[in-house]
Design a protein around this motif. Structure first.
Motif: not given
Length: 756
Positions: A19, A156, A67-68, A112-115, A159
């Motif tokens: 990231k 993106p 991603s995180n 996944h972009v956020s999870e 979700p």
């Protein structure tokens, strides 16, 4: 930023960044490493294949970084496994999760972009698996109903949405909450789709396919194709450039090793290219900066590229172009020097902090001026058809064919072509043939021909008639007499329209092309290869009678220093015995042979080069056996001209003329054209579907009425005549009788049929 690289033990297939864009993970069949990205180099921090427990799970088709969380990696293995790696652990414990859900090779994994715990995979088995890293098995399965899924990407912008591209060229949009059926599906390409990528700013999806194209789809509502980029090879991977809305990077599967950056608004040439790799590039990923990106390749290298080192193909493109349409109009675009494109770039850079950035993001600008030229010759399409219909190419004597075709060309306003036909006639019908035969007979060294020029009593107007002497037998030479008369009789040459000689002697005009000599065959001639009688030629010393005897005689030849004493007595004649004096010619000089073949070949090539392939092809056809003398004109060139002329005739719908050229062709590849594709399929008179099989039944409407005569309503067993417009027909005699007094189809369909 600079460009640098590191070499691996084998080809690299997968590439992913963390990231923070400070670490890179690469994978392949024999490679699985993690590097720290330094200022000008890569520093290895972890080699996951150093473990003692190697298996097929370490062979990577794809790798994805969470991603995180920088500690988690996911790989798609060739054995169908989806592996999740925890970089904080050591040894075998690094494989935190191994999902054995897929039955065949896994092509793609994507976080996944956020999870960070959500993972999707696409496999060769045609399914997609949705994983929660906290669970031991897939939480959802999606069936694409295709042979294989090549790529999957989470959106993106929404979700719960992800896109999947398949082997059959389709794109599917799925909602992770609905596994039964996809939200949308559309055919994007004519071949397998190998990759896709969501635009980071707008709802655009880019797809890359084997059909050598990149397409950009607007998925705001209904899928709409906004941009298309055509490439020279199949595209295996695409990636949008950050902070540049219209820029996208691509790499090919075959042929092209370059990484191309495209501006979708100008799809005909790459905006920038990077040529560092020596083999096919497998992956591209941007470092969050539009000026820097990483790439891997089959050449076993990992590269970091700086945009300032890119090559600009547009700067090398030729701004000059030419185009010709069917009407003969030529459009010419040439470079306009002193354009203001550079000045506009400089004026823009004043308002920015860095001029280098602005220059690198400017597409090369070139100004060209367009000019139009109209050609009267090329635009005269009507003369082409008139000439093609009226040219006579066979069944007449050569000289008459040339005369007729010259008249046709002149009537159509082509004076140069008319003169060319007359020149060819003169070369091959008269002068060249005559000169060749004369010199062929004079080139034998052991034989001679002696001609005696007699006085006015033996002269006739024109040429003397040849007389053959063969001793007692005169009848065996009658054929030779006729043969020679065919070339020496002035009446024959007058028939071809040849001009007479430029010189005249009194009332008797002699053609200088035959050496201005009257040939007396009674004194000597070669007959059937043997010398019948050989005598010297004697020319009068003066053109007038001697009035009185010349007293002051020259000294005898013995007094000259160059006198040869070996001469026999018969040769040494005294001058007193020679009354009147004669000039003795011991050997007739040979007349040189002139071969016009090179000039004819150059002329035909000239006409073919300026686009008049009709003249070149027709003259070649009329020449017949004389084509053998055109040794410098190879057969492929002749075939090319004939095929070009046939194509032009077919475009003008002059089928009969095209068939005639094929029939008269001396080249086997062309002569057999009329034996190919001679089958004509009729259409059903009910549904107008073409009838492709043999039989009396239509495949679509199962009707057999098309085989019935429109007048007698009986099955046509002989010749069948039908209209190509309405597909109705019948017996040829019935149709002929009907159209003698009618123009409308006899079935009452209302079609205005044309019977020929």
């Amino acid at each position: 930023m600079t460009t640098f690289s590191v070499t691996q033990e084998g080809p690299v297939n997968a590439l992913a960044l963390n990231k923070d864009n400070t670490q890179v993970a690469i994978g392949g069949r024999n490679v699985f490493k993690v590097y720290n990205i330094e200022e000008d180099s890569f520093k290895e921090i972890c080699n996951l294949r150093a473990s003692k427990h190697l298996n097929l799970s370490f062979s990577c088709n794809d790798v994805a970084w969470s991603s995180n969380d920088d500690n988690y990696l996911a790989t798609a293995a060739t054995n169908g496994h989806v592996c999740v790696w925890n970089l904080t652990k050591m040894g075998k414990a690094m494989q935190e999760q191994v999902y054995q859900e897929h039955k065949r090779t896994v092509n793609k994994v994507n976080f996944h972009v956020s999870e960070p715990y959500r993972l999707i995979s696409g496999s060769q088995d045609g399914t997609m698996r949705y994983f929660d890293l906290r669970c031991k098995a897939a939480v959802a399965i999606f069936y694409s109903n295709t042979e294989s899924v090549r790529d999957v990407q989470f959106s993106p912008h929404q979700p719960y949405m992800f896109a999947a591209v398949s082997e059959n060229g389709s794109v599917q949009l799925w909602d992770v909450r609905k596994t039964e059926k996809c939200m949308q599906q559309f055919a994007a390409h004519s071949g397998p789709v190998f990759a896709c990528d969501w635009h980071p700013e707008v709802a655009w999806l880019a797809t890359a396919s084997r059909d050598k194209s990149i397409k950009v789809w607007d998925l705001t509502s209904k899928p709409t194709l906004d941009y298309t980029i055509h490439t020279i090879a199949s595209i295996g991977y695409v990636k949008w450039r950050p902070q540049r809305k219209y820029h996208i990077a691509s790499c090919a599967l075959v042929v092209d090793c370059s990484i191309n950056i495209w501006d979708v608004r100008r799809p005909y040439i790459p905006f920038a290219s990077f040529n560092e790799h020596k083999d096919i590039t497998s992956r591209v990923v941007w470092r969050g900066d539009p000026q820097t990106f990483l790439s891997t390749s089959r050449d076993c290298t990992l590269y970091q590229h700086s945009f300032k080192d890119a090559s600009r193909p547009a700067t090398k493109a030729n701004p000059q172009s030419v185009s010709l349409n069917k009407q003969g109009t030529v459009l010419y675009a040439n470079r306009q020097h002193g354009s203001s494109s550079n000045s506009s770039v400089k004026s823009t850079s004043i308002m920015r902090k860095s001029s280098n950035t602005v220059v690198s993001d400017q597409f090369h600008l070139a100004s060209s001026s367009l000019q139009s030229f109209h050609s009267k010759v090329a635009n005269d399409n009507s003369s082409f058809g008139v000439i093609a219909k009226n040219y006579v190419l066979s069944d007449l004597p050569f000289w008459e064919l040339c005369e007729r075709n010259a008249a046709v060309a002149k009537e159509c306003g082509k004076s140069n072509v008319s003169i060319l036909w007359k020149i060819v006639r003169t070369m091959y019908a008269d002068e060249y043939c005559q000169s060749s035969i004369n010199n062929a007979s004079l080139q034998r060294d052991d034989l001679g021909v002696q001609n005696n020029i007699e006085g006015d009593n033996n002269k006739t107007k024109g040429y003397d008639t040849p007389q053959f002497c063969s001793g007692d037998d005169e009848t065996e030479n009658e054929d030779q007499v006729d043969h020679v008369n065919a070339y020496y009789d002035f009446s024959a040459t007058s028939k071809f329209g040849l001009p007479k000689g430029d010189f005249s002697f009194g009332e008797n005009e002699l053609d200088l092309e035959l050496d201005s000599l009257s040939i007396d065959y009674r004194n000597g001639i070669r007959n059937s290869g043997h010398l019948i009688q050989q005598e010297d030629w004697h020319l009068p010393n003066e053109a007038f009678n001697v009035r009185h005897e010349i007293l002051d005689r020259s000294p005898p030849p013995e007094q000259f220093s160059n006198h040869s004493p070996d001469l026999n007595d018969e040769t040494q004649l005294s001058i007193e015995d020679q009354t009147p004096c004669f000039i003795t010619i011991n050997k007739l000089p040979k007349k040189p042979i002139w071969d016009p073949s090179n000039i004819v070949v150059d002329t035909l090539k000239h006409y073919a080069m300026i686009g008049d392939v009709q003249t070149a092809a027709c003259i070649l056809t009329v020449l017949g056996d004389h084509r053998k003398s055109l040794k410098s004109l190879d057969e492929p060139t002749q075939e090319h001209w004939l095929l070009g002329y046939i194509e032009l005739l077919c475009r003008s719908k002059l089928w009969n003329q095209a068939a005639q050229i094929i029939k008269l062709s001396w080249i086997q590849n062309i002569n057999t054209l009329n034996q190919q594709s001679t089958r004509i399929n009729t259409s059903c008179s009910q549904c107008l579907k073409p009838l492709h099989r043999i039989g009396w039944l239509c495949d679509r409407c199962h009707s057999s009425e098309y085989s019935l005569c429109s007048l007698c309503h009986q099955v046509v067993k002989g010749l069948y005549s039908w209209c190509q417009g309405c597909s109705h027909g019948g017996h040829i005699l019935h149709m002929q009788q009907w159209f003698l007094g009618n123009k409308v189809c006899p079935t009452g369909c209302g079609h205005m049929c044309e019977y020929r």
